[in-house]
Motif scaffolding. Structure first.
Motif, PDB file in Angstrom:
ATOM      1  N   ASN A 196       0.828  -1.205   0.000  1.00 56.40           N
ATOM      2  CA  ASN A 196       0.000   0.000   0.000  1.00 56.40           C
ATOM      3  C   ASN A 196       0.864   1.258   0.000  1.00 56.40           C
ATOM      4  O   ASN A 196       0.571   2.232  -0.715  1.00 56.40           O
ATOM      5  N   ILE A 197       1.954   1.235   0.788  1.00 54.09           N
ATOM      6  CA  ILE A 197       2.844   2.401   0.835  1.00 54.09           C
ATOM      7  C   ILE A 197       3.510   2.616  -0.520  1.00 54.09           C
ATOM      8  O   ILE A 197       3.586   3.747  -1.027  1.00 54.09           O
ATOM      9  N   LEU A 198       3.999   1.532  -1.136  1.00 56.40           N
ATOM     10  CA  LEU A 198       4.687   1.651  -2.425  1.00 56.40           C
ATOM     11  C   LEU A 198       3.745   2.094  -3.541  1.00 56.40           C
ATOM     12  O   LEU A 198       4.176   2.756  -4.480  1.00 56.40           O
ATOM     13  N   GLU A 199       2.477   1.751  -3.427  1.00 57.59           N
ATOM     14  CA  GLU A 199       1.513   2.100  -4.476  1.00 57.59           C
ATOM     15  C   GLU A 199       0.841   3.444  -4.224  1.00 57.59           C
ATOM     16  O   GLU A 199       0.034   3.886  -5.053  1.00 57.59           O
ATOM     17  N   THR A 200       1.156   4.084  -3.090  1.00 52.49           N
ATOM     18  CA  THR A 200       0.526   5.366  -2.756  1.00 52.49           C
ATOM     19  C   THR A 200       1.595   6.447  -2.656  1.00 52.49           C
ATOM     20  O   THR A 200       2.241   6.616  -1.603  1.00 52.49           O
ATOM     21  N   HIS A 206       6.150   6.970   1.846  1.00 51.16           N
ATOM     22  CA  HIS A 206       6.468   6.508   0.488  1.00 51.16           C
ATOM     23  C   HIS A 206       7.871   6.919   0.048  1.00 51.16           C
ATOM     24  O   HIS A 206       8.691   6.074  -0.349  1.00 51.16           O
ATOM     25  N   GLN A 207       8.169   8.193   0.130  1.00 51.56           N
ATOM     26  CA  GLN A 207       9.462   8.675  -0.354  1.00 51.56           C
ATOM     27  C   GLN A 207      10.620   8.082   0.430  1.00 51.56           C
ATOM     28  O   GLN A 207      11.666   7.720  -0.139  1.00 51.56           O
ATOM     29  N   SER A 208      10.448   7.960   1.740  1.00 48.34           N
ATOM     30  CA  SER A 208      11.530   7.422   2.568  1.00 48.34           C
ATOM     31  C   SER A 208      11.790   5.952   2.250  1.00 48.34           C
ATOM     32  O   SER A 208      12.947   5.508   2.191  1.00 48.34           O
ATOM     33  N   ILE A 209      10.716   5.186   2.038  1.00 46.78           N
ATOM     34  CA  ILE A 209      10.893   3.763   1.724  1.00 46.78           C
ATOM     35  C   ILE A 209      11.502   3.596   0.339  1.00 46.78           C
ATOM     36  O   ILE A 209      12.383   2.750   0.134  1.00 46.78           O
ATOM     37  N   VAL A 210      11.071   4.406  -0.613  1.00 45.21           N
ATOM     38  CA  VAL A 210      11.663   4.337  -1.956  1.00 45.21           C
ATOM     39  C   VAL A 210      13.150   4.680  -1.885  1.00 45.21           C
ATOM     40  O   VAL A 210      13.987   4.027  -2.529  1.00 45.21           O
ATOM     41  N   LYS A 211      13.481   5.693  -1.099  1.00 43.55           N
ATOM     42  CA  LYS A 211      14.894   6.062  -0.942  1.00 43.55           C
ATOM     43  C   LYS A 211      15.678   4.929  -0.296  1.00 43.55           C
ATOM     44  O   LYS A 211      16.820   4.643  -0.679  1.00 43.55           O
ATOM     45  N   SER A 212      15.039   4.258   0.661  1.00 42.86           N
ATOM     46  CA  SER A 212      15.705   3.156   1.360  1.00 42.86           C
ATOM     47  C   SER A 212      15.975   1.988   0.424  1.00 42.86           C
ATOM     48  O   SER A 212      17.088   1.453   0.392  1.00 42.86           O
ATOM     49  N   ILE A 213      14.975   1.588  -0.367  1.00 43.21           N
ATOM     50  CA  ILE A 213      15.185   0.444  -1.264  1.00 43.21           C
ATOM     51  C   ILE A 213      16.076   0.818  -2.450  1.00 43.21           C
ATOM     52  O   ILE A 213      16.596  -0.058  -3.141  1.00 43.21           O
ATOM     53  N   PRO A 236       4.778  -0.036  -9.395  1.00 40.87           N
ATOM     54  CA  PRO A 236       5.579   0.840 -10.273  1.00 40.87           C
ATOM     55  C   PRO A 236       6.805   1.434  -9.584  1.00 40.87           C
ATOM     56  O   PRO A 236       7.870   1.538 -10.191  1.00 40.87           O
ATOM     57  N   ALA A 237       6.655   1.818  -8.311  1.00 40.61           N
ATOM     58  CA  ALA A 237       7.789   2.430  -7.600  1.00 40.61           C
ATOM     59  C   ALA A 237       8.952   1.456  -7.500  1.00 40.61           C
ATOM     60  O   ALA A 237      10.118   1.836  -7.671  1.00 40.61           O
ATOM     61  N   LEU A 238       8.656   0.196  -7.247  1.00 38.72           N
ATOM     62  CA  LEU A 238       9.725  -0.794  -7.139  1.00 38.72           C
ATOM     63  C   LEU A 238      10.348  -1.061  -8.511  1.00 38.72           C
ATOM     64  O   LEU A 238      11.569  -1.213  -8.628  1.00 38.72           O
TER      65      LEU A 238
END
Length: 537
Positions: A196-200, A206-213, A236-238
């Motif tokens: 849900n976080i990655l898709e929202t 969201h931004q912090s997790i995308v930066k982390s991965i 999509p983010a992944l």
């Protein structure tokens, strides 16, 4: 046993609250034996004050004494929590080292609370220890190994994850990205909250997790990335993170993904990915890759949604400078790409020194409709390299014996010869198949086999089978066999014809004499007319 040991044991089991202060006072003893007994007694009692007193001595305890304390960890939870949350620096340091040494996951919620503090050395230390514990738990889960604690790792994971999920909900207050990373790696690819976080895009995390991965090189994080991409419908983010990362740890993990044709989820994710930076035609990146990785990069890019120009650029570099595995993968990647540029690479591959590369190019030569492809394939059938020869035969599938056999009666004489010569060249089983047909119980099949062998130019190679047909029960088969043997020059052929000259059938006799005459053999009894009016069996 020390004289005071009985007293210490009694105090350890006593329900009198005054036993704890007495034992605490005894910690000041100079006797190591007494000290060990007192520490063991305090850890055996359920007294927060006693446990805190032991923790104050942590920095001076020997390894064996620390082991005594660790054995009592199941009763020390309250004291450890207080030491982590409200204790002075000495208590906090002792509790921190205790949790680090014992791996007590029951204290992770407390560590998370400390880590959520906005600043301070304690918060940073709690963050570091939380990440270490989560990473260790992930390794246990991946290895399906039981922790030292003797508890089911999945149960531990559930309890720790619950605490981290609550921390995610409080992210607006603490902004600890490290705790988000701990949540991500422990949540795993099937977490609904993570998806849900990655898709929202507008989710606070969201931004912090995308930066982390994007930045993390943790094995657990890389395992999560590759698992979600290879075996789940990746958000999509992944996919964007996968498309952009070029660091070596990620490349090693990504290119190790098996590209299975049955894995529809992986192929769907690849098609949706319009570019993969670590698989592009970048000499600097390619130089870091092993031979197998270069081939894997070509296969991944070929299966992705990248443009044909990007795929061809990588194929060209690999064809010029890549290892054999990479050149083979480059050739195979061309199959789905048409056009002059792809054709040129395929023709270049035909000149490669490696047979595997040539074979990969041969398999797609016909479908490219390159002028002269048929003649080139017929030439490659005779290649001394088995892989190339086999690939050429596979490409010339219509020139197989079964197909020739099925179409033989529909062809005129000229077409039979044209096709027969090619079948004899392409199908290695032709001689064996003709020999089998010559032994068929049906006269029609036997006569037809001789006709096919004539069209294929294989009569000399089946001479032994034709000699056997000179004894056939049907005189028409004997006539055809005798007539065909005129194209066979071996000595045993002449001997067989001479033996058949006395056949009961005049027609066979005529055919035998004609064949002997063609072979230049001396005919017993002189020449006889070669034309007869009525043939009798």
């Amino acid at each position: 046993m020390h004289p005071l040991q009985r007293t210490i044991d009694a105090l350890a089991k006593s329900h009198n609250e005054a036993a704890t202060p007495t034992l605490i006072a005894a910690l000041g003893t100079q006797s190591i034996e007494v000290f060990d007994g007192v520490v063991r007694a305090l850890c055996a009692r359920r007294s927060k004050a006693g446990h805190l007193a032991v923790l104050r001595y942590w920095d001076v305890l020997t390894p064996s004494q620390k082991l005594i304390v660790e054995k009592g960890r199941c009763r020390m939870g309250v004291a450890l929590r207080e030491a982590l949350l409200d204790g002075d620096d000495k208590l906090f340091s002792a509790a921190y080292e205790f949790v680090e040494a014992s791996g007590d996951y029951d204290l992770v919620p407390t560590l998370v609370m400390v880590a959520e503090q906005t600043c301070g050395e304690r918060a940073d230390a709690a963050v570091s220890l939380t990440l270490n514990l989560v990473d260790q738990l992930c390794r246990w889960l991946a290895a399906e190994r039981e922790p030292v604690l003797g508890r089911d790792p999945d149960t531990i994971r559930y309890c720790v994850l619950e605490s981290l999920e609550r921390s995610v909900e409080r992210y607006r207050q603490h902004h600890r990205a490290e705790l988000l990373e701990a949540f991500v790696v422990l949540a795993g690819p099937d977490s609904k909250l993570l998806r849900n976080i990655l898709e929202t895009p507008y989710h606070p995390c969201h931004q912090s997790i995308v930066k982390s991965i994007t930045a993390s090189i943790s094995p657990s994080m890389l395992r999560l990335l590759t698992t979600m991409y290879a075996y789940r419908d990746a958000p999509p983010a992944l996919r964007n993170v996968i498309a952009k990362r070029t660091d070596q740890p990620f490349i090693d993990a990504f290119l190790a993904i098996p590209l299975d044709s049955k894995n529809t989820l992986l192929h769907r994710n690849l098609v949706r990915t319009k570019g993969i930076a670590c698989c592009e035609a970048n000499p600097a990146i390619l130089a870091q890759l092993s031979d197998e990785q270069q081939a894997a990069a070509m296969r991944m890019l070929a299966a992705s949604g990248a443009s044909d120009d990007h795929k061809l650029s990588l194929a060209e570099i690999l064809m010029k400078h890549g290892p054999v595995e990479g050149r083979v993968a480059a050739c195979e990647a061309l199959r789905i790409i048409s056009g002059q540029r792809a054709n040129q690479i395929a023709l270049q591959a035909l000149q490669d020194e490696a047979g595997e590369v040539q074979a990969a190019a041969v398999r797609q030569l016909r479908e490219r409709r390159i002028p002269g492809a048929m003649n080139k394939l017929l030439e490659l059938v005779q290649s001394p390299i088995e892989a190339v020869s086999s690939a050429a035969r596979d490409a010339l599938w219509e020139f197989m014996f079964d197909n020739f056999n099925a179409r033989f009666d529909l062809l005129d004489e000229s077409a039979r010869r044209d096709m027969g010569v090619r079948v004899a060249l392409v199908d290695r089983t032709s001689v064996a198949r003709l020999t089998t047909e010559l032994a068929n119980p049906s006269r029609r099949h036997r006569l037809r086999a001789i006709e096919m062998a004539t069209s294929m130019g294989l009569l000399p190679k089946i001479s032994d089978a034709l000699i056997e047909r000179l004894q056939d029960e049907d005189h028409m088969v004997r006539v055809a066999a005798a007539d065909a043997l005129q194209f066979c020059t071996a000595d045993d052929v002449r001997n067989a014809l001479l033996a058949a000259i006395g056949d009961s059938s005049p027609a066979v006799q005529v055919a035998v004499r004609n064949s002997l005459r063609t072979l230049g053999a001396e005919i017993p009894g002189g020449d006889q007319p070669t034309v007869i009016g009525r043939v009798a069996p």
